[in-house]
Enzyme design. Sequence first.
Site, PDB file in Angstrom:
ATOM      1  N   ASP A  36      55.353  10.516  11.835  1.00  0.00           N
ATOM      2  CA  ASP A  36      55.381  10.303  10.387  1.00  0.00           C
ATOM      3  C   ASP A  36      56.664   9.567   9.994  1.00  0.00           C
ATOM      4  O   ASP A  36      57.698   9.701  10.642  1.00  0.00           O
ATOM      5  CB  ASP A  36      55.315  11.653   9.660  1.00  0.00           C
ATOM      6  CG  ASP A  36      54.818  11.532   8.227  1.00  0.00           C
ATOM      7  OD1 ASP A  36      53.673  11.944   7.953  1.00  0.00           O
ATOM      8  OD2 ASP A  36      55.581  11.021   7.372  1.00  0.00           O
ATOM      9  N   ASP A  51      56.950   4.552  12.055  1.00  0.00           N
ATOM     10  CA  ASP A  51      56.392   3.732  10.972  1.00  0.00           C
ATOM     11  C   ASP A  51      55.197   2.985  11.565  1.00  0.00           C
ATOM     12  O   ASP A  51      55.377   2.098  12.405  1.00  0.00           O
ATOM     13  CB  ASP A  51      57.464   2.753  10.469  1.00  0.00           C
ATOM     14  CG  ASP A  51      56.944   1.848   9.362  1.00  0.00           C
ATOM     15  OD1 ASP A  51      55.718   1.889   9.065  1.00  0.00           O
ATOM     16  OD2 ASP A  51      57.759   1.100   8.802  1.00  0.00           O
ATOM     17  N   VAL A  52      53.987   3.335  11.134  1.00  0.00           N
ATOM     18  CA  VAL A  52      52.803   2.733  11.760  1.00  0.00           C
ATOM     19  C   VAL A  52      52.671   1.238  11.450  1.00  0.00           C
ATOM     20  O   VAL A  52      51.851   0.554  12.070  1.00  0.00           O
ATOM     21  CB  VAL A  52      51.481   3.473  11.391  1.00  0.00           C
ATOM     22  CG1 VAL A  52      51.531   4.932  11.838  1.00  0.00           C
ATOM     23  CG2 VAL A  52      51.151   3.349   9.912  1.00  0.00           C
ATOM     24  N   ASN A  78      45.745   9.071  10.794  1.00  0.00           N
ATOM     25  CA  ASN A  78      45.564   9.580   9.430  1.00  0.00           C
ATOM     26  C   ASN A  78      46.547   8.976   8.435  1.00  0.00           C
ATOM     27  O   ASN A  78      46.282   9.015   7.221  1.00  0.00           O
ATOM     28  CB  ASN A  78      45.701  11.112   9.484  1.00  0.00           C
ATOM     29  CG  ASN A  78      45.850  11.733   8.135  1.00  0.00           C
ATOM     30  OD1 ASN A  78      44.867  11.897   7.409  1.00  0.00           O
ATOM     31  ND2 ASN A  78      47.081  12.049   7.755  1.00  0.00           N
ATOM     32  N   TYR A 143      42.409  -0.826  -1.700  1.00  0.00           N
ATOM     33  CA  TYR A 143      42.291   0.412  -0.912  1.00  0.00           C
ATOM     34  C   TYR A 143      40.916   0.497  -0.250  1.00  0.00           C
ATOM     35  O   TYR A 143      40.791   0.791   0.942  1.00  0.00           O
ATOM     36  CB  TYR A 143      42.537   1.620  -1.824  1.00  0.00           C
ATOM     37  CG  TYR A 143      42.413   2.945  -1.115  1.00  0.00           C
ATOM     38  CD1 TYR A 143      43.385   3.355  -0.203  1.00  0.00           C
ATOM     39  CD2 TYR A 143      41.324   3.784  -1.330  1.00  0.00           C
ATOM     40  CE1 TYR A 143      43.271   4.569   0.464  1.00  0.00           C
ATOM     41  CE2 TYR A 143      41.202   4.999  -0.678  1.00  0.00           C
ATOM     42  CZ  TYR A 143      42.184   5.382   0.218  1.00  0.00           C
ATOM     43  OH  TYR A 143      42.063   6.581   0.885  1.00  0.00           O
ATOM     44  N   LYS A 147      39.621   0.679   3.791  1.00  0.00           N
ATOM     45  CA  LYS A 147      38.839   1.781   4.370  1.00  0.00           C
ATOM     46  C   LYS A 147      37.500   1.264   4.913  1.00  0.00           C
ATOM     47  O   LYS A 147      36.974   1.799   5.891  1.00  0.00           O
ATOM     48  CB  LYS A 147      38.662   2.893   3.346  1.00  0.00           C
ATOM     49  CG  LYS A 147      39.975   3.613   3.007  1.00  0.00           C
ATOM     50  CD  LYS A 147      40.637   4.243   4.235  1.00  0.00           C
ATOM     51  CE  LYS A 147      41.899   5.018   3.892  1.00  0.00           C
ATOM     52  NZ  LYS A 147      42.510   5.672   5.084  1.00  0.00           N
ATOM     53  N   ALA A 176      40.668  14.461  -2.341  1.00  0.00           N
ATOM     54  CA  ALA A 176      41.179  15.702  -1.748  1.00  0.00           C
ATOM     55  C   ALA A 176      42.488  16.114  -2.422  1.00  0.00           C
ATOM     56  O   ALA A 176      43.299  15.262  -2.791  1.00  0.00           O
ATOM     57  CB  ALA A 176      41.389  15.499  -0.248  1.00  0.00           C
ATOM     58  N   THR A 178      45.719  16.809  -2.321  1.00  0.00           N
ATOM     59  CA  THR A 178      46.925  16.658  -1.496  1.00  0.00           C
ATOM     60  C   THR A 178      48.074  16.163  -2.382  1.00  0.00           C
ATOM     61  O   THR A 178      47.846  15.767  -3.531  1.00  0.00           O
ATOM     62  CB  THR A 178      46.692  15.610  -0.387  1.00  0.00           C
ATOM     63  OG1 THR A 178      46.582  14.311  -1.012  1.00  0.00           O
ATOM     64  CG2 THR A 178      45.431  15.892   0.419  1.00  0.00           C
TER      65      THR A 178
HETATM   66  P1  NAD Z   1      49.748  12.238   1.760  1.00  0.00           P
HETATM   67  O1  NAD Z   1      50.470  11.221   0.942  1.00  0.00           O
HETATM   68  O2  NAD Z   1      49.798  13.682   1.376  1.00  0.00           O
HETATM   69  O3  NAD Z   1      50.193  12.106   3.290  1.00  0.00           O
HETATM   70  C1  NAD Z   1      50.296  10.857   3.911  1.00  0.00           C
HETATM   71  C2  NAD Z   1      51.320  10.940   5.032  1.00  0.00           C
HETATM   72  O4  NAD Z   1      51.360   9.649   5.666  1.00  0.00           O
HETATM   73  C3  NAD Z   1      52.744  11.243   4.534  1.00  0.00           C
HETATM   74  O5  NAD Z   1      53.322  12.276   5.314  1.00  0.00           O
HETATM   75  C4  NAD Z   1      53.480   9.902   4.725  1.00  0.00           C
HETATM   76  O6  NAD Z   1      54.869  10.082   5.039  1.00  0.00           O
HETATM   77  C5  NAD Z   1      52.721   9.306   5.900  1.00  0.00           C
HETATM   78  N1  NAD Z   1      52.866   7.860   5.968  1.00  0.00           N
HETATM   79  C6  NAD Z   1      52.711   6.957   4.956  1.00  0.00           C
HETATM   80  N2  NAD Z   1      52.999   5.708   5.391  1.00  0.00           N
HETATM   81  C7  NAD Z   1      53.317   5.830   6.708  1.00  0.00           C
HETATM   82  C8  NAD Z   1      53.723   4.895   7.702  1.00  0.00           C
HETATM   83  N3  NAD Z   1      53.881   3.587   7.430  1.00  0.00           N
HETATM   84  N4  NAD Z   1      53.979   5.362   8.957  1.00  0.00           N
HETATM   85  C9  NAD Z   1      53.855   6.685   9.232  1.00  0.00           C
HETATM   86  N5  NAD Z   1      53.504   7.611   8.326  1.00  0.00           N
HETATM   87  C10 NAD Z   1      53.239   7.188   7.077  1.00  0.00           C
HETATM   88  O7  NAD Z   1      48.226  11.721   1.797  1.00  0.00           O
HETATM   89  P2  NAD Z   1      46.811  12.425   2.134  1.00  0.00           P
HETATM   90  O8  NAD Z   1      46.091  12.565   0.846  1.00  0.00           O
HETATM   91  O9  NAD Z   1      46.976  13.578   3.044  1.00  0.00           O
HETATM   92  O10 NAD Z   1      46.115  11.184   2.888  1.00  0.00           O
HETATM   93  C11 NAD Z   1      46.003  11.106   4.289  1.00  0.00           C
HETATM   94  C12 NAD Z   1      44.911  10.131   4.637  1.00  0.00           C
HETATM   95  O11 NAD Z   1      43.707  10.538   3.996  1.00  0.00           O
HETATM   96  C13 NAD Z   1      45.149   8.672   4.193  1.00  0.00           C
HETATM   97  O12 NAD Z   1      44.707   7.805   5.231  1.00  0.00           O
HETATM   98  C14 NAD Z   1      44.250   8.532   2.973  1.00  0.00           C
HETATM   99  O13 NAD Z   1      43.818   7.203   2.782  1.00  0.00           O
HETATM  100  C15 NAD Z   1      43.104   9.429   3.363  1.00  0.00           C
HETATM  101  N6  NAD Z   1      42.312   9.905   2.225  1.00  0.00           N
HETATM  102  C16 NAD Z   1      42.870  10.678   1.250  1.00  0.00           C
HETATM  103  C17 NAD Z   1      42.083  11.115   0.195  1.00  0.00           C
HETATM  104  C18 NAD Z   1      42.636  11.971  -0.907  1.00  0.00           C
HETATM  105  O14 NAD Z   1      41.945  12.108  -1.938  1.00  0.00           O
HETATM  106  N7  NAD Z   1      43.809  12.576  -0.759  1.00  0.00           N
HETATM  107  C19 NAD Z   1      40.724  10.751   0.126  1.00  0.00           C
HETATM  108  C20 NAD Z   1      40.185   9.954   1.148  1.00  0.00           C
HETATM  109  C21 NAD Z   1      40.994   9.547   2.199  1.00  0.00           C
END
Ligand code: NAD
Length: 250
Positions: A36, A51-52, A78, A143, A147, A176, A178
């Site tokens: 992360d 950093d991805v 993720n 976005y 996806k 979700a 979060t």
């Molecule tokens: P979040 O913001 O709570 O967590 C995301 C994490 O990714 C964080 O810890 C952040 O530090 C890390 N991150 C961001 N950029 C990064 C990088 N360049 N390198 C490494 N780490 C990095 O988000 P979440 O809601 O848990 O989302 C996680 C995944 O779920 C994402 O891919 C998002 O697109 C997907 N998603 C989320 C939702 C939603 O409603 N929350 C819905 C559909 C899909």
Amino acid sequence: MEFAGLKAIVTGGASGIGAATAKLLQERGADVAVLDLNPDQAAGVKAIRCDVSDDASVRRAVEEAAEQLGGIDVVVNNAGVGAQGTIEANDDDEWHRVFDINVLGMVRVSRAALPHLRRSGHAAIVNTCSVAATAGLPQRALYSATKGAVLSLTLAMAADHLQEGVRVNCVNPGTADTPWIGRLLSSAPDPAAERAALEARQPHGRLVSPEEVAAAIVYLASPLSGSTTGVDLAVDGGMQALRLRPRSAS
Ligand code: NAD
């Protein structure tokens, strides 16, 4: 404990869906490392800075994880970021930035992990996609495009790596609950009304929990799912598949 003896890496595992996934994988017996941008935010799990969007950072972090864990059997791609607006809302730099994280990030991590996965015998990659890949949502052009690419990438990777013993699937969460959505709500003019609108959009009438998405990811990653590959699993309260009548009319 079907993951006993298996090693897993979870990108974006310091928060939200990734954190819930890392926790559940550990509970089921896996040895887990979170990769992360903010490893200090990770709780109760090994965490490595990564950093991805930077190939050198990814290669370093994946090798460090493989060394610490003694191999890699499961990759959960993720990490991701959001973007709002129509196609007019973001300039080219922002389009490149978000694709670089959300799509190429998964490519980089998987590419670096493949030599380890090929040696596994129980290898699985699970990508976090979204209902935005399969349904047209307003104000989410960039976005959604990322996806959609993740969905196609999942299928292509599943085809390419099946004969090497690597399964590749994705989950499509609805909205979700979060920290990501917390940030989105707090920037809305009326956060309570925005939350109510997001809840009402999902037929089960609420937000999806990160634990529910984690359970789907862990199911797809499990050695018990050895015949499941090239699948996108919706975790969206029926948002993609169902067409309900309004509650008052049903
Ligand atoms: P979040 O913001 O709570 O967590 C995301 C994490 O990714 C964080 O810890 C952040 O530090 C890390 N991150 C961001 N950029 C990064 C990088 N360049 N390198 C490494 N780490 C990095 O988000 P979440 O809601 O848990 O989302 C996680 C995944 O779920 C994402 O891919 C998002 O697109 C997907 N998603 C989320 C939702 C939603 O409603 N929350 C819905 C559909 C899909």
